[in-house]
Motif scaffolding. Structure first.
Motif, PDB file in Angstrom:
ATOM      1  N   ASN A   1       2.993   9.311 -10.586  1.00  0.00           N
ATOM      2  CA  ASN A   1       2.213   9.327 -11.829  1.00  0.00           C
ATOM      3  C   ASN A   1       1.391  10.604 -11.974  1.00  0.00           C
ATOM      4  O   ASN A   1       1.218  11.106 -13.082  1.00  0.00           O
ATOM      5  CB  ASN A   1       1.301   8.103 -11.905  1.00  0.00           C
ATOM      6  CG  ASN A   1       2.074   6.841 -12.219  1.00  0.00           C
ATOM      7  OD1 ASN A   1       3.155   6.886 -12.785  1.00  0.00           O
ATOM      8  ND2 ASN A   1       1.516   5.712 -11.833  1.00  0.00           N
ATOM      9  N   GLU A   2       0.885  11.113 -10.858  1.00  0.00           N
ATOM     10  CA  GLU A   2       0.100  12.347 -10.884  1.00  0.00           C
ATOM     11  C   GLU A   2       0.955  13.539 -11.270  1.00  0.00           C
ATOM     12  O   GLU A   2       0.463  14.503 -11.861  1.00  0.00           O
ATOM     13  CB  GLU A   2      -0.531  12.599  -9.521  1.00  0.00           C
ATOM     14  CG  GLU A   2      -1.654  11.666  -9.182  1.00  0.00           C
ATOM     15  CD  GLU A   2      -2.171  11.869  -7.760  1.00  0.00           C
ATOM     16  OE1 GLU A   2      -1.724  12.813  -7.072  1.00  0.00           O
ATOM     17  OE2 GLU A   2      -3.028  11.063  -7.354  1.00  0.00           O
ATOM     18  N   ASN A   3       2.221  13.506 -10.935  1.00  0.00           N
ATOM     19  CA  ASN A   3       3.115  14.638 -11.179  1.00  0.00           C
ATOM     20  C   ASN A   3       3.801  14.589 -12.531  1.00  0.00           C
ATOM     21  O   ASN A   3       4.628  15.435 -12.836  1.00  0.00           O
ATOM     22  CB  ASN A   3       4.154  14.736 -10.055  1.00  0.00           C
ATOM     23  CG  ASN A   3       3.544  15.132  -8.745  1.00  0.00           C
ATOM     24  OD1 ASN A   3       2.612  15.931  -8.700  1.00  0.00           O
ATOM     25  ND2 ASN A   3       4.036  14.576  -7.664  1.00  0.00           N
TER      26      ASN A   3
ATOM     27  N   GLU B   1       0.829  -1.196   0.000  1.00  0.00           N
ATOM     28  CA  GLU B   1       0.000   0.000   0.000  1.00  0.00           C
ATOM     29  C   GLU B   1       0.875   1.263   0.000  1.00  0.00           C
ATOM     30  O   GLU B   1       0.622   2.209  -0.735  1.00  0.00           O
ATOM     31  CB  GLU B   1      -0.899  -0.011   1.235  1.00  0.00           C
ATOM     32  CG  GLU B   1      -1.846   1.147   1.325  1.00  0.00           C
ATOM     33  CD  GLU B   1      -2.724   1.031   2.554  1.00  0.00           C
ATOM     34  OE1 GLU B   1      -2.589   1.913   3.429  1.00  0.00           O
ATOM     35  OE2 GLU B   1      -3.509   0.073   2.652  1.00  0.00           O
ATOM     36  N   TYR B   2       1.918   1.251   0.804  1.00  0.00           N
ATOM     37  CA  TYR B   2       2.839   2.386   0.857  1.00  0.00           C
ATOM     38  C   TYR B   2       3.528   2.601  -0.496  1.00  0.00           C
ATOM     39  O   TYR B   2       3.583   3.717  -1.016  1.00  0.00           O
ATOM     40  CB  TYR B   2       3.875   2.159   1.955  1.00  0.00           C
ATOM     41  CG  TYR B   2       4.981   3.176   1.955  1.00  0.00           C
ATOM     42  CD1 TYR B   2       4.758   4.485   2.354  1.00  0.00           C
ATOM     43  CD2 TYR B   2       6.263   2.829   1.537  1.00  0.00           C
ATOM     44  CE1 TYR B   2       5.774   5.413   2.339  1.00  0.00           C
ATOM     45  CE2 TYR B   2       7.283   3.751   1.517  1.00  0.00           C
ATOM     46  CZ  TYR B   2       7.039   5.041   1.928  1.00  0.00           C
ATOM     47  OH  TYR B   2       8.051   5.971   1.898  1.00  0.00           O
ATOM     48  N   LYS B   3       4.041   1.525  -1.078  1.00  0.00           N
ATOM     49  CA  LYS B   3       4.736   1.628  -2.375  1.00  0.00           C
ATOM     50  C   LYS B   3       3.779   2.101  -3.479  1.00  0.00           C
ATOM     51  O   LYS B   3       4.145   2.913  -4.317  1.00  0.00           O
ATOM     52  CB  LYS B   3       5.358   0.287  -2.767  1.00  0.00           C
ATOM     53  CG  LYS B   3       6.354  -0.267  -1.789  1.00  0.00           C
ATOM     54  CD  LYS B   3       7.689   0.385  -1.916  1.00  0.00           C
ATOM     55  CE  LYS B   3       8.680  -0.303  -0.978  1.00  0.00           C
ATOM     56  NZ  LYS B   3      10.015   0.184  -1.118  1.00  0.00           N
ATOM     57  N   ARG B   4       2.543   1.604  -3.458  1.00  0.00           N
ATOM     58  CA  ARG B   4       1.550   2.036  -4.448  1.00  0.00           C
ATOM     59  C   ARG B   4       1.243   3.525  -4.308  1.00  0.00           C
ATOM     60  O   ARG B   4       1.039   4.213  -5.295  1.00  0.00           O
ATOM     61  CB  ARG B   4       0.277   1.217  -4.316  1.00  0.00           C
ATOM     62  CG  ARG B   4       0.402  -0.166  -4.873  1.00  0.00           C
ATOM     63  CD  ARG B   4      -0.905  -0.938  -4.787  1.00  0.00           C
ATOM     64  NE  ARG B   4      -0.723  -2.280  -5.284  1.00  0.00           N
ATOM     65  CZ  ARG B   4      -1.129  -3.372  -4.666  1.00  0.00           C
ATOM     66  NH1 ARG B   4      -1.778  -3.288  -3.516  1.00  0.00           N
ATOM     67  NH2 ARG B   4      -0.904  -4.557  -5.184  1.00  0.00           N
ATOM     68  N   SER B   5       1.198   4.004  -3.064  1.00  0.00           N
ATOM     69  CA  SER B   5       0.909   5.428  -2.853  1.00  0.00           C
ATOM     70  C   SER B   5       2.019   6.301  -3.429  1.00  0.00           C
ATOM     71  O   SER B   5       1.757   7.365  -3.978  1.00  0.00           O
ATOM     72  CB  SER B   5       0.694   5.732  -1.366  1.00  0.00           C
ATOM     73  OG  SER B   5       1.896   5.657  -0.639  1.00  0.00           O
ATOM     74  N   ILE B   6       3.254   5.844  -3.312  1.00  0.00           N
ATOM     75  CA  ILE B   6       4.377   6.595  -3.892  1.00  0.00           C
ATOM     76  C   ILE B   6       4.266   6.626  -5.402  1.00  0.00           C
ATOM     77  O   ILE B   6       4.416   7.672  -6.037  1.00  0.00           O
ATOM     78  CB  ILE B   6       5.726   5.981  -3.461  1.00  0.00           C
ATOM     79  CG1 ILE B   6       5.943   6.199  -1.969  1.00  0.00           C
ATOM     80  CG2 ILE B   6       6.879   6.577  -4.265  1.00  0.00           C
ATOM     81  CD1 ILE B   6       7.142   5.489  -1.410  1.00  0.00           C
ATOM     82  N   ILE B   7       3.992   5.474  -6.009  1.00  0.00           N
ATOM     83  CA  ILE B   7       3.862   5.405  -7.474  1.00  0.00           C
ATOM     84  C   ILE B   7       2.707   6.269  -7.945  1.00  0.00           C
ATOM     85  O   ILE B   7       2.807   6.960  -8.963  1.00  0.00           O
ATOM     86  CB  ILE B   7       3.703   3.935  -7.924  1.00  0.00           C
ATOM     87  CG1 ILE B   7       5.019   3.190  -7.679  1.00  0.00           C
ATOM     88  CG2 ILE B   7       3.287   3.843  -9.384  1.00  0.00           C
ATOM     89  CD1 ILE B   7       4.929   1.697  -7.835  1.00  0.00           C
TER      90      ILE B   7
END
Length: 66
Positions: free
Chosen positions: A63-65, A53-59
């Motif tokens: 991606n948003e940026n 979950e933590y790694k997905r939040s970073i990705i």
């Protein structure tokens, strides 16, 4: 960073990039690359889910940026 709970119910935040191993003996023991060990209430499966979950939040943020 993930939230975990010690056996005495104190919570702390752990840098999951430093996790080397997670094992159940039957308590869950997290060993870091530094050699530090933590005994926590969460199961191996819960730790895996928290890390993913933590790694997905970073990705997601990356991606948003773009």
């Amino acid at each position: 960073m993930i939230d975990v709970t010690r056996i005495n119910n104190t919570r702390f935040v752990l840098n999951c990039d430093l996790i080397q191993t997670v094992e159940e003996t039957p308590d869950t023991v997290i060993t870091l690359t530094t050699g530090t060990k933590y005994v926590v209430k969460e199961s191996c499966e819960e730790i895996k889910k928290k890390v993913l979950e933590y790694k997905r939040s970073i990705i997601s943020v990356l991606n948003e940026n773009m």
